[in-house]
Design an enzyme around this catalytic site. Structure first.
Site, PDB file in Angstrom:
ATOM      1  CB  SER A 167       8.737   9.201   6.289  1.00  0.00           C
ATOM      2  OG  SER A 167       7.985  10.497   6.706  1.00  0.00           O
ATOM      3  CE1 TYR A 224       4.922   6.890   3.450  1.00  0.00           C
ATOM      4  CE2 TYR A 224       4.986   8.551   5.512  1.00  0.00           C
ATOM      5  CZ  TYR A 224       5.371   7.842   4.250  1.00  0.00           C
ATOM      6  OH  TYR A 224       6.024   9.206   3.707  1.00  0.00           O
TER       7      TYR A 224
HETATM    8  N1  NAD Z   1       7.581  14.147   0.078  1.00  0.00           N
HETATM    9  C1  NAD Z   1       7.116  14.283   0.900  1.00  0.00           C
HETATM   10  O1  NAD Z   1       6.749  15.085   1.376  1.00  0.00           O
HETATM   11  C2  NAD Z   1       7.894  12.870   1.456  1.00  0.00           C
HETATM   12  C3  NAD Z   1       7.627  12.971   3.423  1.00  0.00           C
HETATM   13  C4  NAD Z   1       8.615  12.378   3.984  1.00  0.00           C
HETATM   14  C5  NAD Z   1       9.322  11.055   3.615  1.00  0.00           C
HETATM   15  N2  NAD Z   1       8.985  11.074   2.047  1.00  0.00           N
HETATM   16  C6  NAD Z   1       8.931   9.484   1.158  1.00  0.00           C
HETATM   17  O2  NAD Z   1      10.481   9.930   0.361  1.00  0.00           O
HETATM   18  C7  NAD Z   1      10.349   9.489  -0.925  1.00  0.00           C
HETATM   19  C8  NAD Z   1       9.799  10.040  -2.237  1.00  0.00           C
HETATM   20  O3  NAD Z   1       8.946  10.785  -1.868  1.00  0.00           O
HETATM   21  P1  NAD Z   1       7.898  11.219  -2.837  1.00  0.00           P
HETATM   22  O4  NAD Z   1       7.095  12.206  -2.450  1.00  0.00           O
HETATM   23  O5  NAD Z   1       9.390  12.429  -4.001  1.00  0.00           O
HETATM   24  O6  NAD Z   1       7.573  10.777  -4.451  1.00  0.00           O
HETATM   25  P2  NAD Z   1       6.218  10.200  -5.028  1.00  0.00           P
HETATM   26  O7  NAD Z   1       5.472   9.460  -4.879  1.00  0.00           O
HETATM   27  O8  NAD Z   1       6.555  11.594  -5.846  1.00  0.00           O
HETATM   28  O9  NAD Z   1       7.013   9.547  -6.627  1.00  0.00           O
HETATM   29  C9  NAD Z   1       6.912   7.864  -6.466  1.00  0.00           C
HETATM   30  C10 NAD Z   1       7.255   7.630  -7.257  1.00  0.00           C
HETATM   31  O10 NAD Z   1       7.604   6.087  -7.184  1.00  0.00           O
HETATM   32  C11 NAD Z   1       7.286   5.871  -8.305  1.00  0.00           C
HETATM   33  N3  NAD Z   1       6.562   3.923  -7.218  1.00  0.00           N
HETATM   34  C12 NAD Z   1       5.153   4.330  -6.577  1.00  0.00           C
HETATM   35  N4  NAD Z   1       5.251   2.821  -6.777  1.00  0.00           N
HETATM   36  C13 NAD Z   1       5.934   2.367  -7.406  1.00  0.00           C
HETATM   37  C14 NAD Z   1       5.228   0.656  -7.541  1.00  0.00           C
HETATM   38  N5  NAD Z   1       4.959  -0.247  -7.451  1.00  0.00           N
HETATM   39  N6  NAD Z   1       6.812   0.120  -8.539  1.00  0.00           N
HETATM   40  C15 NAD Z   1       7.699   0.810  -8.800  1.00  0.00           C
HETATM   41  N7  NAD Z   1       7.787   1.583  -8.860  1.00  0.00           N
HETATM   42  C16 NAD Z   1       6.813   2.971  -8.288  1.00  0.00           C
HETATM   43  C17 NAD Z   1       6.615   6.128  -8.891  1.00  0.00           C
HETATM   44  O11 NAD Z   1       5.369   5.729  -9.881  1.00  0.00           O
HETATM   45  C18 NAD Z   1       6.856   8.016  -8.899  1.00  0.00           C
HETATM   46  O12 NAD Z   1       8.228   8.347  -9.503  1.00  0.00           O
HETATM   47  C19 NAD Z   1       9.472   8.505  -0.435  1.00  0.00           C
HETATM   48  O13 NAD Z   1       9.889   6.889   0.136  1.00  0.00           O
HETATM   49  C20 NAD Z   1       8.276   8.945   0.459  1.00  0.00           C
HETATM   50  O14 NAD Z   1       7.987   8.179   1.538  1.00  0.00           O
HETATM   51  C21 NAD Z   1       8.529  11.344   1.348  1.00  0.00           C
END
Ligand code: NAD
Length: 259
Positions: free
Chosen positions: A143, A154
């Site tokens: 991130s 985080y």
């Molecule tokens: N969405 C954003 O704006 C954003 C920005 C910067 C970084 N990121 C990073 O991108 C990645 C994806 O983000 P997103 O927003 O698409 O994800 P999200 O939060 O929408 O989905 C996360 C998924 O991970 C699964 N999950 C969570 N904990 C789990 C566990 N302990 N065991 C098994 N499954 C588990 C959940 O069921 C879910 O399907 C993450 O690493 C996040 O930190 C996202």
């Protein structure tokens, strides 16, 4: 449509929704055999969608915050298809948004368990299987919030992900394995089926979250959030042989925000 992943075995963690889901679907459309590791039942819908589009996918429910969950999940790919070519460590995401002084110690632990340990453990489990193959690619999803407001735990977890990427890449580069990462900026997505934090937000918490949104837009040269496509594309590029001479780096994907 190119077929960069024809016959490749790819594991994508947290692929029941969001960035992970799109990575899984697009990789399958390009010929990958995809194993989704996600503890949400929504993973089944993604498998169905991939099969509907004539792709190959399986899913397993595991808790990736534990070593046993990660080890079991990675082994599943080997049991299904005899190897693991690509691992995308996508599980993560801040659970709380607040100034650091308001975090309770147990919340700090929970943030690290969610955004650091799944990547650390899954890298360890995958590397053990990739080294005998003499080939493999790991793409970690970090991130740009390694420098950001109202999410210090985080930020610490994702800083750890960047460190894993650089250090592990160096250890294994001469044995045929690449370890890379993207650092997404703010990303627009449909409302989450699986919430980051299932508890209702208070007004104050909404205000703290708004600070994150405002800071993310301000820090981006483009003054906007990215799209899911803009995140999945760089992840798949790094996972593909098009990036065969790239390892050990975290690529910021935040419209100019370097994190
Ligand atoms: N969405 C954003 O704006 C954003 C920005 C910067 C970084 N990121 C990073 O991108 C990645 C994806 O983000 P997103 O927003 O698409 O994800 P999200 O939060 O929408 O989905 C996360 C998924 O991970 C699964 N999950 C969570 N904990 C789990 C566990 N302990 N065991 C098994 N499954 C588990 C959940 O069921 C879910 O399907 C993450 O690493 C996040 O930190 C996202």
């Amino acid at each position: 449509m190119t077929r960069r992943f024809k016959g490749k075995v790819m594991v994508v963690t947290g692929a029941a929704q969001g960035i992970g889901r799109l990575v899984a679907e697009q990789a399958a459309a390009e010929g990958a055999r995809v194993l989704i590791l996600d503890r949400s039942a929504a993973r089944k819908e993604v498998v169905a969608a991939i099969r509907e589009a004539s792709g190959e996918a399986e899913a397993l429910s595991v808790n990736l915050e534990t070593w046993s969950g990660c080890d079991k999940g990675i082994q599943k790919a080997v049991d299904l298809w005899g190897r693991i070519d690509i691992l995308v460590n996508n599980v993560g995401g801040t659970i709380w948004a607040k100034p650091f002084e308001h975090y309770e110690p147990k919340q700090i632990d929970a943030e690290l368990r969610r955004s650091l340990f799944p990547t650390l453990y899954c890298c360890r489990a995958a590397i053990e299987r990739m080294l005998p193959q003499g080939a493999g690619v790991i793409v970690n999803v970090s991130s740009i919030a390694t420098r950001g407001l109202n999410r210090v735990p985080y930020a610490a977890a994702k800083g750890g992900v960047n460190a894993i990427t650089a250090s592990l890449a160096w250890e294994v580069a001469e044995r045929g394995i690449r370890v890379v990462a993207t650092a997404p900026g703010g990303t627009e997505a449909p409302p989450r089926v699986v919430p980051r934090n299932p508890n209702a937000e208070t007004e104050q918490r909404e205000d703290w979250y708004r600070t994150i949104v405002d800071q993310t837009i301000q820090s981006s040269f483009m003054k906007r959030y990215g799209t899911l496509d803009e995140q999945a594309g760089p992840i798949l590029f790094l996972a593909s042989d098009d990036a065969s001479y790239i390892t050990g780096v975290t690529v910021p994907v935040g419209g100019g925000d370097l994190g």
